[in-house]
Design a protein around this motif. Structure first.
Motif, mmCIF file in Angstrom:
data_model
loop_
_atom_site.group_PDB
_atom_site.id
_atom_site.type_symbol
_atom_site.label_atom_id
_atom_site.label_comp_id
_atom_site.label_asym_id
_atom_site.label_seq_id
_atom_site.Cartn_x
_atom_site.Cartn_y
_atom_site.Cartn_z
ATOM 1 N N UNK A 1 47.196 34.832 55.123
ATOM 2 C CA UNK A 1 46.716 34.865 56.590
ATOM 3 C C UNK A 1 46.512 36.330 56.981
ATOM 4 N N UNK A 2 47.374 37.169 56.363
ATOM 5 C CA UNK A 2 46.850 38.719 56.054
ATOM 6 C C UNK A 2 45.851 39.329 55.370
ATOM 7 N N UNK A 3 46.228 38.559 53.728
ATOM 8 C CA UNK A 3 44.944 39.358 53.007
ATOM 9 C C UNK A 3 43.976 39.330 52.946
ATOM 10 N N UNK A 4 43.196 37.632 53.230
ATOM 11 C CA UNK A 4 42.134 36.789 54.112
ATOM 12 C C UNK A 4 41.142 38.278 54.973
ATOM 13 N N UNK A 5 42.392 37.624 56.385
ATOM 14 C CA UNK A 5 41.971 37.985 57.662
ATOM 15 C C UNK A 5 42.037 39.377 57.616
ATOM 16 N N UNK A 6 43.133 40.750 56.847
ATOM 17 C CA UNK A 6 42.172 41.946 56.836
ATOM 18 C C UNK A 6 40.446 42.284 56.505
ATOM 19 N N UNK A 7 40.536 41.326 55.360
ATOM 20 C CA UNK A 7 39.422 41.768 54.897
ATOM 21 C C UNK A 7 38.142 40.758 55.612
ATOM 22 N N UNK A 8 38.373 40.113 56.214
ATOM 23 C CA UNK A 8 36.906 39.484 57.366
ATOM 24 C C UNK A 8 37.080 40.483 58.692
ATOM 25 N N UNK A 9 37.970 40.871 59.185
ATOM 26 C CA UNK A 9 38.331 42.465 60.397
ATOM 27 C C UNK A 9 37.040 43.479 60.010
ATOM 28 N N UNK B 1 33.720 32.678 56.311
ATOM 29 C CA UNK B 1 34.822 31.620 56.032
ATOM 30 C C UNK B 1 35.368 30.739 57.308
ATOM 31 N N UNK B 2 34.885 31.443 58.537
ATOM 32 C CA UNK B 2 34.627 30.084 59.704
ATOM 33 C C UNK B 2 33.835 28.797 59.293
ATOM 34 N N UNK C 1 40.041 31.258 58.348
ATOM 35 C CA UNK C 1 39.277 30.828 59.101
ATOM 36 C C UNK C 1 40.198 31.269 60.887
ATOM 37 N N UNK C 2 41.381 30.445 61.154
ATOM 38 C CA UNK C 2 42.240 30.672 61.544
ATOM 39 C C UNK C 2 41.841 32.122 62.457
ATOM 40 N N UNK C 3 42.529 32.554 61.308
ATOM 41 C CA UNK C 3 42.606 34.212 62.443
ATOM 42 C C UNK C 3 41.109 35.289 62.478
#
Length: 205
Positions: free
Chosen positions: A56-64, A73-74, A132-134
């Motif tokens: 959640x935090x690893x991929x989510x941070x990159x996506x931001x 990713x979505x 994707x949810x993040x």
């Protein structure tokens, strides 16, 4: 509270399908003392939660930092989630009583670690789904969602251990099949929701 409950719902739907970890927990509850069954459940919970947080935090941070990656990713995440759900709807649950659960605790720990952290498919699926949810959540609501996901892991593994310990004689293949159908339907619903979010982001650009 809305996003916390959404996290619990998604977390339960994702963790409940009967895979290797679940079968190990189930067979332990069926054949071992209750204290050993709960200890095994706690070990599995630890590795599930740490993987969920990393995804959640690893991929989510990159996506931001990349809107294009966020869209990718979505899209891929929604397809994977829908595919997982369809697979569950089509699968047949079955009890595998041949699994050897009478093993040292150290082996339980190392096995749970290897199955979770050294399984590329689990890491990819978890990253895509939770990442994707993040991307689909308001930035300030992410912690509530992942708190729900991790709570779901705790609820599921302790709950299934308790249930099987009490009702072991009534736990059958039909119950496993029912779990897969319910979870598959929920996962497909959320996959479609993610795809709708992707469409919205594309049309609003």
């Amino acid at each position: 509270m809305k996003y916390f409950l959404q996290g619990i719902t998604m977390g339960l739907a994702y963790v409940a399908p009967i895979g290797l970890q679940n079968l190990f927990v189930i067979n332990t509850a069926l054949t071992q003392k209750r204290s050993r069954a709960y200890l095994t459940a706690l070990i599995v919970i630890f590795f599930d939660v740490t993987l969920a947080l990393a995804c959640f935090f690893g991929v989510g941070t990159i996506m931001e930092k990349s809107k294009l990656l966020e869209l990718a990713i979505l899209l891929v995440g929604s397809i994977i989630v829908i595919w997982i759900g369809i697979g569950l709807l089509r699968s047949k649950g079955s009890m595998d009583s041949s699994t050897d659960v009478n093993v040292p605790i150290l082996k339980v720990i190392t096995t749970a670690c290897v199955v979770t952290w050294f399984n590329p498919q689990a890491i990819i699926d978890g990253s895509m789904m939770l990442g994707a949810f993040r991307a689909s959540l308001p930035k300030e609501e992410g912690l509530k969602f992942i708190a729900g996901v991790t709570s779901a892991s705790c609820l599921w593994f302790t709950g299934i251990t308790t249930f099987i310990s009490v009702f072991s004689s009534k736990f059958t293949d039909k119950i496993l099949r029912g779990i897969n159908i319910v979870c598959g339907a929920v996962i497909v619903f959320y996959g479609l929701k993610l795809f709708y979010t992707f469409i919205q982001l594309v049309t609003n650009r």
